[in-house]
Scaffold this motif. Structure first.
Motif, PDB file in Angstrom:
ATOM      1  N   ALA A 137       0.835  -1.204   0.000  1.00  0.00           N
ATOM      2  CA  ALA A 137       0.000   0.000   0.000  1.00  0.00           C
ATOM      3  C   ALA A 137       0.867   1.251   0.000  1.00  0.00           C
ATOM      4  CB  ALA A 137      -0.932  -0.008   1.212  1.00  0.00           C
ATOM      5  N   ALA A 138       1.894   1.273   0.836  1.00  0.00           N
ATOM      6  CA  ALA A 138       2.778   2.438   0.890  1.00  0.00           C
ATOM      7  C   ALA A 138       3.436   2.680  -0.462  1.00  0.00           C
ATOM      8  CB  ALA A 138       3.831   2.250   1.981  1.00  0.00           C
ATOM      9  N   HIS A 139       3.906   1.614  -1.092  1.00  0.00           N
ATOM     10  CA  HIS A 139       4.550   1.754  -2.403  1.00  0.00           C
ATOM     11  C   HIS A 139       3.605   2.354  -3.430  1.00  0.00           C
ATOM     12  CE1 HIS A 139       5.482   0.078  -6.484  1.00  0.00           C
ATOM     13  NE2 HIS A 139       6.620   0.689  -6.206  1.00  0.00           N
ATOM     14  N   LEU A 140       2.368   1.899  -3.466  1.00  0.00           N
ATOM     15  CA  LEU A 140       1.413   2.410  -4.436  1.00  0.00           C
ATOM     16  C   LEU A 140       1.107   3.880  -4.186  1.00  0.00           C
ATOM     17  CD1 LEU A 140      -0.956  -0.698  -4.502  1.00  0.00           C
ATOM     18  CD2 LEU A 140       0.543   0.062  -6.365  1.00  0.00           C
ATOM     19  N   HIS A 141       1.080   4.281  -2.931  1.00  0.00           N
ATOM     20  CA  HIS A 141       0.879   5.704  -2.605  1.00  0.00           C
ATOM     21  C   HIS A 141       2.037   6.540  -3.134  1.00  0.00           C
ATOM     22  CE1 HIS A 141      -2.554   6.096   0.394  1.00  0.00           C
ATOM     23  NE2 HIS A 141      -2.571   4.829   0.043  1.00  0.00           N
ATOM     24  N   PHE A 142       3.260   6.128  -2.842  1.00  0.00           N
ATOM     25  CA  PHE A 142       4.418   6.911  -3.263  1.00  0.00           C
ATOM     26  C   PHE A 142       4.484   7.014  -4.786  1.00  0.00           C
ATOM     27  CE2 PHE A 142       6.424   5.105   0.806  1.00  0.00           C
ATOM     28  CZ  PHE A 142       6.004   6.187   1.560  1.00  0.00           C
ATOM     29  N   ALA A 143       4.260   5.914  -5.467  1.00  0.00           N
ATOM     30  CA  ALA A 143       4.316   5.919  -6.932  1.00  0.00           C
ATOM     31  C   ALA A 143       3.238   6.825  -7.511  1.00  0.00           C
ATOM     32  CB  ALA A 143       4.164   4.494  -7.459  1.00  0.00           C
ATOM     33  N   SER A 144       2.068   6.826  -6.897  1.00  0.00           N
ATOM     34  CA  SER A 144       0.969   7.643  -7.411  1.00  0.00           C
ATOM     35  C   SER A 144       1.242   9.129  -7.224  1.00  0.00           C
ATOM     36  CB  SER A 144      -0.337   7.258  -6.728  1.00  0.00           C
ATOM     37  OG  SER A 144      -1.415   8.006  -7.250  1.00  0.00           O
ATOM     38  N   VAL A 145       1.862   9.527  -6.121  1.00  0.00           N
ATOM     39  CA  VAL A 145       2.176  10.943  -5.925  1.00  0.00           C
ATOM     40  C   VAL A 145       3.086  11.434  -7.042  1.00  0.00           C
ATOM     41  CG1 VAL A 145       3.273  12.629  -4.423  1.00  0.00           C
ATOM     42  CG2 VAL A 145       1.853  10.836  -3.435  1.00  0.00           C
ATOM     43  N   ALA A 146       4.104  10.650  -7.388  1.00  0.00           N
ATOM     44  CA  ALA A 146       4.991  11.028  -8.491  1.00  0.00           C
ATOM     45  C   ALA A 146       4.201  11.136  -9.791  1.00  0.00           C
ATOM     46  CB  ALA A 146       6.115  10.001  -8.624  1.00  0.00           C
ATOM     47  N   ASN A 147       3.343  10.169 -10.045  1.00  0.00           N
ATOM     48  CA  ASN A 147       2.497  10.194 -11.244  1.00  0.00           C
ATOM     49  C   ASN A 147       1.653  11.460 -11.308  1.00  0.00           C
ATOM     50  OD1 ASN A 147       2.882   8.078 -12.982  1.00  0.00           O
ATOM     51  ND2 ASN A 147       1.203   6.844 -12.229  1.00  0.00           N
ATOM     52  N   GLN A 148       0.997  11.774 -10.192  1.00  0.00           N
ATOM     53  CA  GLN A 148       0.092  12.922 -10.174  1.00  0.00           C
ATOM     54  C   GLN A 148       0.837  14.225 -10.409  1.00  0.00           C
ATOM     55  OE1 GLN A 148      -2.847  12.858  -6.895  1.00  0.00           O
ATOM     56  NE2 GLN A 148      -2.254  10.722  -6.581  1.00  0.00           N
ATOM     57  N   ALA A 149       2.035  14.328  -9.858  1.00  0.00           N
ATOM     58  CA  ALA A 149       2.836  15.534 -10.103  1.00  0.00           C
ATOM     59  C   ALA A 149       3.186  15.653 -11.581  1.00  0.00           C
ATOM     60  CB  ALA A 149       4.110  15.495  -9.253  1.00  0.00           C
ATOM     61  N   ARG A 150       3.611  14.544 -12.191  1.00  0.00           N
ATOM     62  CA  ARG A 150       3.938  14.565 -13.624  1.00  0.00           C
ATOM     63  C   ARG A 150       2.699  14.901 -14.458  1.00  0.00           C
ATOM     64  NH1 ARG A 150       9.329  15.165 -13.544  1.00  0.00           N
ATOM     65  NH2 ARG A 150      10.434  13.386 -12.597  1.00  0.00           N
ATOM     66  N   PHE A 151       1.542  14.412 -14.022  1.00  0.00           N
ATOM     67  CA  PHE A 151       0.309  14.696 -14.764  1.00  0.00           C
ATOM     68  C   PHE A 151      -0.008  16.190 -14.753  1.00  0.00           C
ATOM     69  CE2 PHE A 151      -4.209  15.665 -14.595  1.00  0.00           C
ATOM     70  CZ  PHE A 151      -4.640  15.161 -15.807  1.00  0.00           C
ATOM     71  N   VAL A 152       0.038  16.822 -13.586  1.00  0.00           N
ATOM     72  CA  VAL A 152      -0.302  18.245 -13.506  1.00  0.00           C
ATOM     73  C   VAL A 152       0.665  19.060 -14.349  1.00  0.00           C
ATOM     74  CG1 VAL A 152      -0.502  20.237 -11.965  1.00  0.00           C
ATOM     75  CG2 VAL A 152      -1.379  18.009 -11.239  1.00  0.00           C
ATOM     76  N   LEU A 153       1.952  18.720 -14.313  1.00  0.00           N
ATOM     77  CA  LEU A 153       2.929  19.422 -15.145  1.00  0.00           C
ATOM     78  C   LEU A 153       2.580  19.295 -16.626  1.00  0.00           C
ATOM     79  CD1 LEU A 153       6.332  18.498 -13.430  1.00  0.00           C
ATOM     80  CD2 LEU A 153       5.432  20.801 -13.795  1.00  0.00           C
ATOM     81  N   ALA A 154       2.320  18.062 -17.066  1.00  0.00           N
ATOM     82  CA  ALA A 154       2.021  17.828 -18.483  1.00  0.00           C
ATOM     83  C   ALA A 154       0.689  18.466 -18.873  1.00  0.00           C
ATOM     84  CB  ALA A 154       2.008  16.335 -18.775  1.00  0.00           C
ATOM     85  N   ARG A 155      -0.307  18.353 -17.991  1.00  0.00           N
ATOM     86  CA  ARG A 155      -1.622  18.944 -18.293  1.00  0.00           C
ATOM     87  C   ARG A 155      -1.531  20.440 -18.487  1.00  0.00           C
ATOM     88  NH1 ARG A 155      -5.459  20.005 -13.396  1.00  0.00           N
ATOM     89  NH2 ARG A 155      -3.869  21.653 -13.239  1.00  0.00           N
ATOM     90  N   ASP A 156      -0.877  21.121 -17.560  1.00  0.00           N
ATOM     91  CA  ASP A 156      -0.794  22.577 -17.646  1.00  0.00           C
ATOM     92  C   ASP A 156      -0.024  23.008 -18.881  1.00  0.00           C
ATOM     93  OD1 ASP A 156      -2.233  22.649 -15.329  1.00  0.00           O
ATOM     94  OD2 ASP A 156      -0.558  23.253 -14.043  1.00  0.00           O
ATOM     95  N   ALA A 157       1.033  22.266 -19.195  1.00  0.00           N
ATOM     96  CA  ALA A 157       1.804  22.596 -20.395  1.00  0.00           C
ATOM     97  C   ALA A 157       0.971  22.350 -21.651  1.00  0.00           C
ATOM     98  CB  ALA A 157       3.094  21.779 -20.434  1.00  0.00           C
ATOM     99  N   ALA A 158       0.220  21.255 -21.673  1.00  0.00           N
ATOM    100  CA  ALA A 158      -0.604  20.946 -22.848  1.00  0.00           C
ATOM    101  C   ALA A 158      -1.710  21.968 -23.040  1.00  0.00           C
ATOM    102  CB  ALA A 158      -1.199  19.543 -22.714  1.00  0.00           C
TER     103      ALA A 158
END
Length: 779
Positions: free
Chosen positions: A686-707
């Motif tokens: 569970a902890a691993h999935l949380h950490f991986a998702s936070v990184a994903n979400q940060a990358r998503f917001v960066l890409a979304r705003d740029a797009a």
């Protein structure tokens, strides 16, 4: 009475609404009228609520998010329809049938219900859903660990939700949702899921425990090792005796892990009569005292003392001071302090505590916070110069006097009870030798061990505040304060975290045993007299607590000897080396956590894969451990967006290596040891999935705003990146659904209840598919 808005823009709508509401409030005030009770609840800036475009309508979102938590009949009554209509819409989206709904979510998870309906329902319908009066909800928002602050200091504006027959487009969208559910999760009817709060039943049972309830006293000569109950209610835990905060099974398990103290939150005006000075205080105190007596007697049988968290005197509304204006201190918002420079207030505090400890003489003691987020004494916010009574006094005099008043009341009734003064907030978390020098000699000084510890993560230099397991204390503030306290003749206590922190609280403990052992070893060298091992989070009876017990009771204990023995005892000789490798991998990975106050409180690691993605910026700011939204700039401070994401990727990657070792360890165990290994593996995954998702979400917001800002050839690459991220989030949500369905501990924390439930992970997949379709359809 609700405002009517017909502005041409959302901004104008809000301006018109504010002006209209002001006029209404003024009108009823001038004419001696009163607003409906629910309109007296706080709303703040009252922005428009967020929509959920992946659902056909707000009604569909309401049904989904309350399914299995609120009876369908209750939902039907609230929106004005028949139960069969609610069930039909649920079935159309692929939700499983519900035969009955336990009342535990209302009793133990009401904060979960508040949070998931915050953007869906206005207050009047929230009250109906929760079966609360406006006063009860107002008290919950204010006193339940300052819940309203966690919710963002605002209530989103929602019109009343009424049933409307789904139109053709809604029916079609519901069918699409059902297809997505079937594609990724199969038939939800066939999914075996552990009911939420099942862990309460498991931990309440004494089956499999070894510690017997055969003690006659609490040994106050032992070093203190105190935690919060893993599932203790925070706001008013003593008014409902049928909701057990510390049943025998939990007491036995904690005692087995070396715990000899459990603390609980109380409000003094609820626990003792107000006497002649304040006759309106103390309503219901008899019931609370009876409940407290029962809990204290129950815990004493396991050698565990009950300690009260005293954060007093709580600020009061203006009406309280109408007949006693001389007692008012400073004002903050709509509340005033009960000035402790006045003898009447100090006498009430000491007499109230003497009453409590006289009625319940076996209480272990108290710990105080005298400069917290709550408004209490006039120096608690550093504004005592504004008080006519306190303006000529120093903050040191005021704060030390409050602690002395508390100690006098406690020790008047029980000279042996512990009184622990916590230096949280003193001098803005700076050095406070003048306060320490004025404390009475019969109190102990507690300091957060890791405070002010210098760190560097991702090339960013900073200092630890508190709630850190990723950095090993003690830090310079604590060591300095402990030394000053010892020189003044005071005992010392270390506030530490050995199970989890706000770095991630959605798992019962973090298996970073090397970090825990290093911290405990360091504290044994400093020589503190006790430890507070958890805040509201961190009270699970995990193997981490055994580390603290070993260093507290075994002279000469070392990291290697302690961890090797715990690994062998818990998992057996064959699995122990693999477990030790896993613990080291987890610990090394966690050293990369991008620690800061903003990251702890505002980043999505509490929600993990359950936090939704937003195709368009929400405009909402992340709130304290509650709603991360898409506020990447709020999440990351002081790190750059790329460093923030990269650090979480490093944590997740290193953590994955530890999971591989732990998976091998599971295969090397059998029987009871296999159960323990599988339980720990669930938490680690569970902890691993949380950490991986936070990184994903940060990358998503960066890409979304740029797009969204791009109109050239780079947009296509950004869209491809977004589609890859949403695919990754779908995978993480599906994996998380499996983990959380099988383990009711995951996603829970005592003062926030469930951050998410299994169906939220299903919604996340629906959400990701919808976001992906939005971007893939763009030219």
């Amino acid at each position: 009475m609700r405002p009517f808005c017909n502005g041409d823009t959302p901004f104008m709508n809000r301006i018109i609404a504010i002006v209209f509401n002001f006029c209404i409030v003024t009108l009823v005030s001038l004419h001696g009228l009163s607003l409906p009770a629910f309109d007296r609840l706080p709303v703040g800036t009252h922005p428009l609520a967020l929509e959920s475009p992946h659902f056909p309508s707000r009604l569909h979102a309401f049904i989904w998010r309350n399914w299995q938590l609120v009876p369908p009949s209750k939902m039907a009554q609230l929106v004005g329809t028949e139960t069969t209509n609610i069930e039909r819409i649920a079935e159309s989206m692929g939700l499983p049938q519900v035969d009955s709904v336990s009342g535990e979510m209302r009793e133990r998870g009401y904060i979960t219900l508040i949070r998931r309906n915050w953007h869906l329902l206005p207050y009047e319908q929230m009250l109906e859903l929760l079966d609360m009066t406006p006063d009860e909800l107002a008290l919950t928002l204010r006193e339940d660990d300052f819940l309203y602050i966690k919710l963002g200091n605002l209530k989103p504006k929602c019109e009343p939700l009424r049933y409307q027959e789904p139109d053709e487009a809604a029916v079609q969208r519901a069918a699409e949702i059902k297809q997505v559910v079937r594609e990724h999760f199969g038939d939800l009817e066939l999914v075996e899921s552990e009911p939420r709060f099942r862990f309460v039943k498991t931990l309440s049972s004494t089956e499999g425990t070894t510690v017997l309830p055969d003690r006659n006293t609490v040994n106050r000569e032992q070093p203190l090792r105190m935690v919060y109950s893993y599932f203790g209610l925070f706001g008013d835990p003593l008014i409902e005796p049928e909701i057990e905060p510390i049943p025998d099974g939990l007491l036995a398990r904690l005692a087995d892990k070396g715990v000899n103290g459990i603390w609980m939150h109380v409000v003094l005006r609820q626990l003792a009569p107000g006497g002649e000075a304040f006759p309106e205080l103390g309503a219901g105190h008899e019931q609370r005292i009876q409940t407290l007596k029962k809990l204290v007697a129950q815990a004493k049988r396991y050698g565990i003392g009950i300690y009260l968290y005293i954060n007093e005197p709580r600020a009061m509304p203006p009406a309280f001071f109408e007949t006693r204006p001389e007692l008012a201190g400073i004002r903050r918002g709509d509340y005033w302090t009960m000035c402790t420079s006045t003898p009447q207030v100090r006498n009430w505090m000491s007499d109230s505590l003497a009453h409590v400890f006289g009625e319940v003489p076996d209480l272990g003691g108290v710990f105080t916070i005298t400069a917290s987020e709550n408004l209490t004494n006039c120096a608690s916010k550093g504004q005592h110069h504004l008080c006519p009574h306190c303006s000529t006094r120093t903050d040191a005099e005021i704060i030390a006097e409050v602690n002395a008043t508390i100690a006098e009341g406690v020790h008047r009734a029980n000279p042996d009870a512990r009184v622990i003064a916590w230096d949280w907030g003193w001098k803005g978390h700076g050095d406070a030798p003048d306060i320490i020098s004025l404390l009475p000699k019969d109190v102990a000084l507690m300091s957060v061990s890791e405070w002010a510890l210098p760190i560097e993560r991702g090339g960013v230099a900073s200092k630890i505040g508190e709630y850190s397991m990723s950095a090993v204390g003690p830090g310079p503030r604590a060591t300095k304060h402990w030394k000053q306290a010892q020189q003044a003749g005071l005992k010392t206590v270390a506030k530490v975290a050995v199970n989890n922190t706000w770095e991630i609280s959605a798992v019962p403990f973090l298996p970073v045993m090397d970090l825990v052992a290093e911290h405990c070893e360091n504290l044994s060298e400093v020589g503190v007299d006790g430890t507070m091992l958890s805040w509201t989070l961190g009270g699970y009876p995990s193997p981490n607590l055994l580390v603290s017990q070993s260093f507290s009771t075994e002279p000469g204990a070392t990291k290697e000897t302690v961890l090797n023995r715990i690994a062998q005892d818990r998992f057996g000789d064959d699995a122990a080396p693999l477990v030790r490798q896993a613990w080291t991998a987890f610990s090394d990975a966690f050293r990369n956590f991008p620690y800061s106050g903003a990251v702890m409180y505002k980043a999505p690691q509490q929600m993990g894969p359950a936090n939704l993605l937003y195709a368009d910026p929400t405009g909402y700011r992340a709130t304290m451990v509650c709603f991360p939204y898409d506020d990447l700039n709020g999440w990351r401070s002081p790190y750059s967006t790329d460093v923030f994401a990269s650090q979480f990727e490093m944590v997740a990657d290193g953590w994955a290596g530890g999971i591989r070792h732990l998976e091998q360890a599971v295969q090397a165990t059998a029987g009871v040891q296999r159960e323990a290994a599988e339980s720990d593996l669930s938490v680690a995954r569970a902890a691993h999935l949380h950490f991986a998702s936070v990184a994903n979400q940060a990358r998503f917001v960066l890409a979304r705003d740029a797009a969204l800002a791009s109109s050239d050839d780079s947009k296509q690459k950004l869209v491809e990146q977004i589609l890859q991220i949403t695919e990754n989030e779908v995978s993480l949500a599906r994996d998380m659904f499996d983990v959380v369905s099988e383990d009711s501990r995951i996603g829970y924390e005592a003062s926030n209840h469930y951050f998410y439930v299994p169906l939220d992970l299903v919604e996340k997949v629906i959400n990701c598919e919808h976001v992906a379709s939005r971007f893939s359809a763009q030219p």
